[in-house]
Write an enzyme that holds these catalytic residues in place. Structure first.
Site, PDB file in Angstrom:
ATOM      1  N   ASP A 199       0.850  -1.189   0.000  1.00  0.00           N
ATOM      2  CA  ASP A 199       0.000   0.000   0.000  1.00  0.00           C
ATOM      3  C   ASP A 199       0.890   1.246   0.000  1.00  0.00           C
ATOM      4  O   ASP A 199       1.897   1.312   0.705  1.00  0.00           O
ATOM      5  CB  ASP A 199      -0.906   0.001   1.243  1.00  0.00           C
ATOM      6  CG  ASP A 199      -2.056   0.993   1.111  1.00  0.00           C
ATOM      7  OD1 ASP A 199      -3.217   0.542   0.996  1.00  0.00           O
ATOM      8  OD2 ASP A 199      -1.792   2.219   1.114  1.00  0.00           O
ATOM      9  N   ILE A 200       0.498   2.238  -0.765  1.00  0.00           N
ATOM     10  CA  ILE A 200       1.294   3.459  -0.898  1.00  0.00           C
ATOM     11  C   ILE A 200       1.291   4.278   0.397  1.00  0.00           C
ATOM     12  O   ILE A 200       2.205   5.078   0.636  1.00  0.00           O
ATOM     13  CB  ILE A 200       0.769   4.300  -2.105  1.00  0.00           C
ATOM     14  CG1 ILE A 200       1.852   5.195  -2.666  1.00  0.00           C
ATOM     15  CG2 ILE A 200      -0.468   5.095  -1.728  1.00  0.00           C
ATOM     16  CD1 ILE A 200       1.495   5.799  -4.019  1.00  0.00           C
TER      17      ILE A 200
ATOM     18  N   ASN B 234     -12.810  -3.249   2.132  1.00  0.00           N
ATOM     19  CA  ASN B 234     -13.808  -2.176   2.118  1.00  0.00           C
ATOM     20  C   ASN B 234     -14.600  -2.308   0.829  1.00  0.00           C
ATOM     21  O   ASN B 234     -14.022  -2.460  -0.249  1.00  0.00           O
ATOM     22  CB  ASN B 234     -13.113  -0.814   2.199  1.00  0.00           C
ATOM     23  CG  ASN B 234     -12.425  -0.612   3.521  1.00  0.00           C
ATOM     24  OD1 ASN B 234     -12.953  -0.999   4.559  1.00  0.00           O
ATOM     25  ND2 ASN B 234     -11.244  -0.023   3.504  1.00  0.00           N
TER      26      ASN B 234
ATOM     27  N   GLN C 294     -14.650   2.660   0.919  1.00  0.00           N
ATOM     28  CA  GLN C 294     -13.838   2.156  -0.197  1.00  0.00           C
ATOM     29  C   GLN C 294     -13.425   3.336  -1.066  1.00  0.00           C
ATOM     30  O   GLN C 294     -14.276   4.106  -1.506  1.00  0.00           O
ATOM     31  CB  GLN C 294     -14.646   1.154  -1.032  1.00  0.00           C
ATOM     32  CG  GLN C 294     -13.851   0.560  -2.196  1.00  0.00           C
ATOM     33  CD  GLN C 294     -14.668  -0.433  -3.032  1.00  0.00           C
ATOM     34  OE1 GLN C 294     -15.901  -0.510  -2.899  1.00  0.00           O
ATOM     35  NE2 GLN C 294     -14.005  -1.172  -3.886  1.00  0.00           N
TER      36      GLN C 294
ATOM     37  N   HIS D  93     -10.355  -5.319  -3.539  1.00  0.00           N
ATOM     38  CA  HIS D  93      -9.017  -5.541  -2.989  1.00  0.00           C
ATOM     39  C   HIS D  93      -9.119  -5.933  -1.532  1.00  0.00           C
ATOM     40  O   HIS D  93      -9.999  -5.470  -0.815  1.00  0.00           O
ATOM     41  CB  HIS D  93      -8.131  -4.300  -3.135  1.00  0.00           C
ATOM     42  CG  HIS D  93      -8.730  -3.032  -2.590  1.00  0.00           C
ATOM     43  ND1 HIS D  93      -9.685  -2.314  -3.279  1.00  0.00           N
ATOM     44  CD2 HIS D  93      -8.510  -2.347  -1.438  1.00  0.00           C
ATOM     45  CE1 HIS D  93     -10.028  -1.243  -2.574  1.00  0.00           C
ATOM     46  NE2 HIS D  93      -9.337  -1.240  -1.442  1.00  0.00           N
TER      47      HIS D  93
ATOM     48  N   HIS E 172      -6.993  -5.868   1.998  1.00  0.00           N
ATOM     49  CA  HIS E 172      -5.837  -5.343   2.718  1.00  0.00           C
ATOM     50  C   HIS E 172      -5.335  -6.445   3.659  1.00  0.00           C
ATOM     51  O   HIS E 172      -6.133  -7.031   4.402  1.00  0.00           O
ATOM     52  CB  HIS E 172      -6.237  -4.164   3.611  1.00  0.00           C
ATOM     53  CG  HIS E 172      -6.785  -2.972   2.907  1.00  0.00           C
ATOM     54  ND1 HIS E 172      -6.072  -1.786   2.795  1.00  0.00           N
ATOM     55  CD2 HIS E 172      -7.975  -2.740   2.306  1.00  0.00           C
ATOM     56  CE1 HIS E 172      -6.811  -0.887   2.160  1.00  0.00           C
ATOM     57  NE2 HIS E 172      -7.979  -1.426   1.854  1.00  0.00           N
TER      58      HIS E 172
HETATM   59  P1  5GP Z   1      -9.763   1.410   0.219  1.00  0.00           P
HETATM   60  O1  5GP Z   1     -10.047   2.616   1.053  1.00  0.00           O
HETATM   61  O2  5GP Z   1     -10.348   1.532  -1.169  1.00  0.00           O
HETATM   62  O3  5GP Z   1     -10.115   0.128   0.905  1.00  0.00           O
HETATM   63  O4  5GP Z   1      -8.190   1.335   0.074  1.00  0.00           O
HETATM   64  C1  5GP Z   1      -7.474   1.839  -1.001  1.00  0.00           C
HETATM   65  C2  5GP Z   1      -6.017   1.751  -0.640  1.00  0.00           C
HETATM   66  O5  5GP Z   1      -5.259   1.942  -1.791  1.00  0.00           O
HETATM   67  C3  5GP Z   1      -5.567   2.810   0.388  1.00  0.00           C
HETATM   68  O6  5GP Z   1      -5.039   2.165   1.528  1.00  0.00           O
HETATM   69  C4  5GP Z   1      -4.525   3.611  -0.384  1.00  0.00           C
HETATM   70  O7  5GP Z   1      -3.430   4.013   0.417  1.00  0.00           O
HETATM   71  C5  5GP Z   1      -4.107   2.661  -1.478  1.00  0.00           C
HETATM   72  N1  5GP Z   1      -3.679   3.317  -2.719  1.00  0.00           N
HETATM   73  C6  5GP Z   1      -4.307   4.326  -3.360  1.00  0.00           C
HETATM   74  N2  5GP Z   1      -3.642   4.665  -4.471  1.00  0.00           N
HETATM   75  C7  5GP Z   1      -2.568   3.832  -4.535  1.00  0.00           C
HETATM   76  C8  5GP Z   1      -1.505   3.688  -5.474  1.00  0.00           C
HETATM   77  O8  5GP Z   1      -1.402   4.383  -6.481  1.00  0.00           O
HETATM   78  N3  5GP Z   1      -0.586   2.723  -5.208  1.00  0.00           N
HETATM   79  C9  5GP Z   1      -0.658   1.925  -4.096  1.00  0.00           C
HETATM   80  N4  5GP Z   1       0.302   1.022  -3.935  1.00  0.00           N
HETATM   81  N5  5GP Z   1      -1.649   2.033  -3.200  1.00  0.00           N
HETATM   82  C10 5GP Z   1      -2.599   2.978  -3.413  1.00  0.00           C
END
Ligand code: 5GP
Length: 122
Positions: free
Chosen positions: A33-34, A91, A98, A104, A106
């Site tokens: 994760d970034i 999420n 999300q 995805h 985590h």
């Molecule tokens: P969500 O909130 O959709 O469950 O999680 C999305 C996740 O993707 C977040 O934890 C965010 O830090 C990660 N993320 C968003 N953009 C990027 C990206 O460009 N590269 C990577 N490696 N992770 C990302």
């Protein structure tokens, strides 16, 4: 929700945006994760256009569903969190916060991550 081909994980899958890859096979890609929320924070995504779990479960080929789930387990083992434990989060949809509309999981570990939610429901 219709799948958006331009979401960030679709771009990562197509190789248009780089990622720090942890694992890849025919069914899944895993990368760091970034913006990590724990010492280990890896995302595992299926290689298919699915926004969330209901769509994935209903419409993905069985080989992709099983391959993806096997990949999640393999990645957890590969990043070394199985023995001490880890949290698996997906999420899914507006109430879940999300941010990226591609299914995805985590994998969060490397520390005690605390209670599941903040307790504010009660
Ligand atoms: P969500 O909130 O959709 O469950 O999680 C999305 C996740 O993707 C977040 O934890 C965010 O830090 C990660 N993320 C968003 N953009 C990027 C990206 O460009 N590269 C990577 N490696 N992770 C990302």
């Amino acid at each position: 929700m219709a799948y958006d081909d331009n979401n960030i994980f679709a771009k990562i899958l197509r190789g248009e945006i780089p990622c720090k890859k942890v694992y890849e096979d025919d069914y899944a890609l895993a990368f760091h994760d970034i913006n990590p929320q724990a010492p280990v924070h890896v995302l595992v995504i299926p290689k298919g256009a699915y926004v969330g779990m209901a769509d994935f479960a209903a419409n993905a080929p069985t080989a992709l569903i099983s391959g993806f789930m096997q990949a999640v387990g393999k990645v957890a083992a590969e990043v070394g969190v199985v023995e001490e434990g880890y949290r698996l989060i997906a999420n899914d949809g507006p109430n879940s916060h999300q941010e990226v509309p591609h299914l995805h999981f985590h994998i969060l570990g490397g520390k005690r991550v605390g209670p599941l939610l903040d307790g504010s429901f009660r």
